[in-house]
Design an enzyme around this catalytic site. Structure first.
Site, PDB file in Angstrom:
ATOM      1  N   PHE A  33       3.841 -38.167 -15.206  1.00 45.94           N
ATOM      2  CA  PHE A  33       2.603 -38.840 -14.817  1.00 45.94           C
ATOM      3  C   PHE A  33       1.766 -37.865 -13.991  1.00 45.94           C
ATOM      4  O   PHE A  33       2.307 -37.051 -13.240  1.00 45.94           O
ATOM      5  CB  PHE A  33       2.894 -40.081 -13.966  1.00 45.94           C
ATOM      6  CG  PHE A  33       3.563 -41.202 -14.716  1.00 45.94           C
ATOM      7  CD1 PHE A  33       2.819 -42.273 -15.198  1.00 45.94           C
ATOM      8  CD2 PHE A  33       4.932 -41.201 -14.936  1.00 45.94           C
ATOM      9  CE1 PHE A  33       3.423 -43.317 -15.883  1.00 45.94           C
ATOM     10  CE2 PHE A  33       5.551 -42.236 -15.623  1.00 45.94           C
ATOM     11  CZ  PHE A  33       4.791 -43.291 -16.090  1.00 45.94           C
ATOM     12  N   THR A  52       9.285 -39.261 -18.192  1.00 44.68           N
ATOM     13  CA  THR A  52       7.844 -39.270 -18.446  1.00 44.68           C
ATOM     14  C   THR A  52       7.114 -38.584 -17.295  1.00 44.68           C
ATOM     15  O   THR A  52       7.419 -38.836 -16.128  1.00 44.68           O
ATOM     16  CB  THR A  52       7.314 -40.709 -18.604  1.00 44.68           C
ATOM     17  OG1 THR A  52       7.889 -41.290 -19.778  1.00 44.68           O
ATOM     18  CG2 THR A  52       5.787 -40.724 -18.744  1.00 44.68           C
TER      19      THR A  52
END
Length: 377
Positions: free
Chosen positions: A280, A278
């Protein structure tokens, strides 16, 4: 005539075109100086369209093809004019100020993250700002508001997962607040199925987690016929399961969250993809461009004309820049109009890159430079 002979003809035609194109660029330089002296804008979209329509009408069945060639030539000519005039003066000044900031300074304020302790955003915060406390917030927008109020200098939010794709809510908030992106981090995500110590695996029917986590583990859920139930955050879901009196529920969360809320890990690495990651980003109200920045984020809208997106993307190619992401999101209260969010590899210290960004800021209906930042892993 064979292929070799045909190619020779093309080479001869190209050799005839080169001096004409060089002559056109020379005249474009003179046009730029003329416009600069009189404060005229580089782009005259009405004149360009008239020329392109005229070209199409003169070229018969090849009209659309030749029109595309002329459009690319005009784009190159405009890029040259912008370089000479030095367009986007306000944006240039803003970027020059941002470059002077050597490193991200939290100003002794906590980092704003969504969720509760044990959330992946908190893990990311510790990777980027290891010595800074974290304030957790219930919603993504609460993170933006904390930064907006000045309670936190920086906020950290997820924007994209390698398996489940974009976090659309995050992009919509980026569009709404127009904060700067001053940093990024790609966190490898390893999901675990967790439950209370007295919960039996065979009794589980419902599994709570954030929609992104459920999507990243949908193969596992499908194989065991579990029902995925959306929750605001993986760690918040872990906290909920730990406090619930139900014995038929579990959660998809991190090992850290499981330990934090006293849950037992029933199965590790349940994500679909072993390389599940992921991305960020770090959001800020103030622009800061660190010395090793290698990615640029932009938002823009386009005029409703055929080929407008194609021509803008061609400008990046012309400048030698590689696009790593393009995301379209609907403009609020509009009739199928869109903003485009673009990530590009590059650094604004490069003259050609800065010229392009400043040129687009002058030409496009709406344009926002969101930042030039380093993306860690």
């Amino acid at each position: 005539m064979d292929l070799l002979g045909l190619r020779k003809q093309i080479d001869e035609i190209d050799n005839e075109l080169i001096p004409l194109l060089l002559k056109r660029m020379s005249v474009s330089e003179q046009v730029a100086k003329y416009k600069a002296e009189r404060g005229m804008p580089v782009l005259n979209s009405e004149r360009e369209q008239q020329i392109l329509d005229d070209v199409a009408s003169k070229c018969g069945k090849h009209g659309d093809t030749i029109k595309t060639v002329f459009a690319a030539t005009m784009d190159a000519s405009r890029a040259l004019q912008h370089k000479i005039i030095g367009g986007g003066k306000e944006l240039r000044a803003e970027i020059e100020k941002g470059i002077k900031i050597d490193k991200l300074d939290t100003c002794s304020k906590p980092i704003a993250c969504q969720g509760v302790e044990g959330a992946y955003s908190g893990v990311t915060s510790k990777k980027i700002f290891p010595d800074t406390p974290i304030h957790f917030h219930k919603r993504f927008e609460d993170v933006f508001e904390a930064v907006n109020r000045g309670d936190s200098k920086f906020g950290i939010i997820p924007v994209e997962n390698s398996t489940a794709g974009s976090v659309h809510e995050s992009y919509d908030l980026i569009m709404k607040y127009r904060f700067y992106v001053v940093g990024a981090y790609d966190l490898k995500i390893e999901h675990c199925l967790c439950a209370k110590s007295d919960t039996k695996y065979e009794d589980i029917t419902d599994v709570y987690s954030h929609p992104q986590a459920l999507s990243q583990c949908n193969n596992f859920l499908r194989n065991f016929d579990f029902t995925g139930i959306n929750y605001s955050n993986t760690a918040a879901a872990a906290k909920f399961v730990s406090e619930s009196d139900k014995n038929n529920i579990a959660v998809i969360c991190s090992e850290l969250a499981a330990k934090k809320y006293g849950l037992k890990i029933l199965k590790r690495d349940i994500q679909n993809n072993d390389k599940n990651t992921t991305r960020f980003i770090v959001i800020s109200k103030e622009l800061a461009i660190v010395s090793d920045a290698q990615k640029i984020s932009l938002i823009f809208s386009l005029p409703h004309k055929t080929g407008s997106l194609y021509r803008v993307l061609g400008r990046f190619s012309m400048a030698g820049l590689n696009l790593t992401k393009i995301e379209s999101r609907p403009i609020e209260n509009s009739d199928f109009s869109y903003y485009f969010y673009v990530d590009v590899l590059g650094n604004v210290k490069d003259e050609a890159t800065l010229d392009l960004i400043c040129a687009l800021s002058d030409e496009l209906p709406e344009f926002e430079f969101l930042g030039n930042f380093h993306e860690g892993k």
